[in-house]
Design a protein around this motif. Structure first.
Motif, PDB file in Angstrom:
ATOM      1  N   VAL A  59       0.837  -1.200   0.000  1.00  0.00           N
ATOM      2  CA  VAL A  59       0.000   0.000   0.000  1.00  0.00           C
ATOM      3  C   VAL A  59       0.871   1.249   0.000  1.00  0.00           C
ATOM      4  O   VAL A  59       0.599   2.225  -0.708  1.00  0.00           O
ATOM      5  CB  VAL A  59      -0.951  -0.004   1.216  1.00  0.00           C
ATOM      6  CG1 VAL A  59      -1.717   1.319   1.307  1.00  0.00           C
ATOM      7  CG2 VAL A  59      -1.934  -1.170   1.117  1.00  0.00           C
ATOM      8  N   TYR A  93       0.189   2.700  -3.522  1.00  0.00           N
ATOM      9  CA  TYR A  93      -0.924   3.641  -3.368  1.00  0.00           C
ATOM     10  C   TYR A  93      -0.457   4.967  -2.775  1.00  0.00           C
ATOM     11  O   TYR A  93      -0.653   6.029  -3.369  1.00  0.00           O
ATOM     12  CB  TYR A  93      -2.024   3.037  -2.496  1.00  0.00           C
ATOM     13  CG  TYR A  93      -3.207   3.960  -2.328  1.00  0.00           C
ATOM     14  CD1 TYR A  93      -4.181   4.045  -3.328  1.00  0.00           C
ATOM     15  CD2 TYR A  93      -3.342   4.765  -1.194  1.00  0.00           C
ATOM     16  CE1 TYR A  93      -5.264   4.903  -3.195  1.00  0.00           C
ATOM     17  CE2 TYR A  93      -4.417   5.630  -1.048  1.00  0.00           C
ATOM     18  CZ  TYR A  93      -5.376   5.703  -2.051  1.00  0.00           C
ATOM     19  OH  TYR A  93      -6.439   6.566  -1.930  1.00  0.00           O
ATOM     20  N   TYR A 113      -3.939  -5.880  -2.985  1.00  0.00           N
ATOM     21  CA  TYR A 113      -2.656  -5.641  -2.310  1.00  0.00           C
ATOM     22  C   TYR A 113      -2.136  -6.911  -1.638  1.00  0.00           C
ATOM     23  O   TYR A 113      -0.919  -7.123  -1.561  1.00  0.00           O
ATOM     24  CB  TYR A 113      -2.796  -4.505  -1.305  1.00  0.00           C
ATOM     25  CG  TYR A 113      -2.961  -3.158  -1.961  1.00  0.00           C
ATOM     26  CD1 TYR A 113      -1.911  -2.578  -2.673  1.00  0.00           C
ATOM     27  CD2 TYR A 113      -4.170  -2.470  -1.905  1.00  0.00           C
ATOM     28  CE1 TYR A 113      -2.066  -1.352  -3.298  1.00  0.00           C
ATOM     29  CE2 TYR A 113      -4.333  -1.247  -2.523  1.00  0.00           C
ATOM     30  CZ  TYR A 113      -3.269  -0.691  -3.222  1.00  0.00           C
ATOM     31  OH  TYR A 113      -3.432   0.521  -3.854  1.00  0.00           O
TER      32      TYR A 113
END
Length: 213
Positions: free
Chosen positions: A47, A51, A74
């Protein structure tokens, strides 16, 4: 969230084993094993890399649709990193794009070329690269001629790069980037690195018609 002192008080009650030095990281408890915690740490790292980095803002929303939800994606990506040994040999930032393409193509092979274009878009959105990414599609001779003609025309007419009036076409081509994308239909995108978004540092983009007239 338990502080170090609170953790010590409740450690026996909750079966908590933790590092005794800051940040007092929990190793395992009565409810979650050491292996499970390490797995969550690996997912957390994915993440963070993909992200929170903000480098894959167009690719990730599309890839998520191939999974039941973001966590599942993920989690699968963390498993892929583990299988490939990437947690041990941490890949360079630029190579993470290639890894994500390989991962996406493994899960959703029918859309490999779409992921390639999305990753190319995401990379050029942030980086004015000196050399073309290895994962990007090859540029044809016709495209090279189109791109050269665009910049030569722009040197004299300034339809898209009016702020660059002191530069010739070769300088324009080094200070910006023009890329052909084929989905959902062919179009060029001009990435302007002198006018970046101050919040996310993304280049200003302008869509150019195809073919370039």
């Amino acid at each position: 969230v338990l502080k170090g002192s609170d953790m010590h008080v409740h450690a026996q009650e909750y079966g908590i084993r933790y590092l005794e030095q800051p940040p007092y990281e929990v190793l395992y408890t009565n409810w979650i094993s050491y292996c499970e915690i390490r797995r969550l740490k690996r997912i957390e790292e994915m993440v963070e890399l993909y992200y929170n980095s903000g480098q894959f803002t167009h690719t990730l929303p599309v890839l998520e649709k191939a999974y039941p939800g973001p966590f599942a994606m993920y989690e699968a990506l963390a498993d892929y990193y583990q299988e490939q040994g990437y947690f041990t040999n941490s890949p360079a930032r630029a190579y993470r794009y290639q890894i994500l393409l390989e991962f996406a193509a493994m899960k959703d092979p029918a859309n490999r070329e779409i992921y390639r274009e999305l990753l190319t878009y995401d990379m050029y959105l942030r980086e004015n690269l000196k050399s073309r990414p290895a994962f990007a599609a090859e540029i044809t001779e016709e495209e090279k001629q189109d791109i050269r003609r665009f910049y030569q025309t722009e040197e004299h007419e300034r339809h898209y790069l009016s702020a660059y009036d002191q530069y010739d076409w070769k300088q324009l081509s080094r200070m910006t980037h023009l890329e052909l994308f084929r989905y959902p239909e062919p179009h060029y995108v001009l990435f302007d690195y002198q006018e970046r978004n101050p919040l996310n540092y993304e280049a200003k983009v302008q869509v150019i018609g195809y073919p370039i007239l």
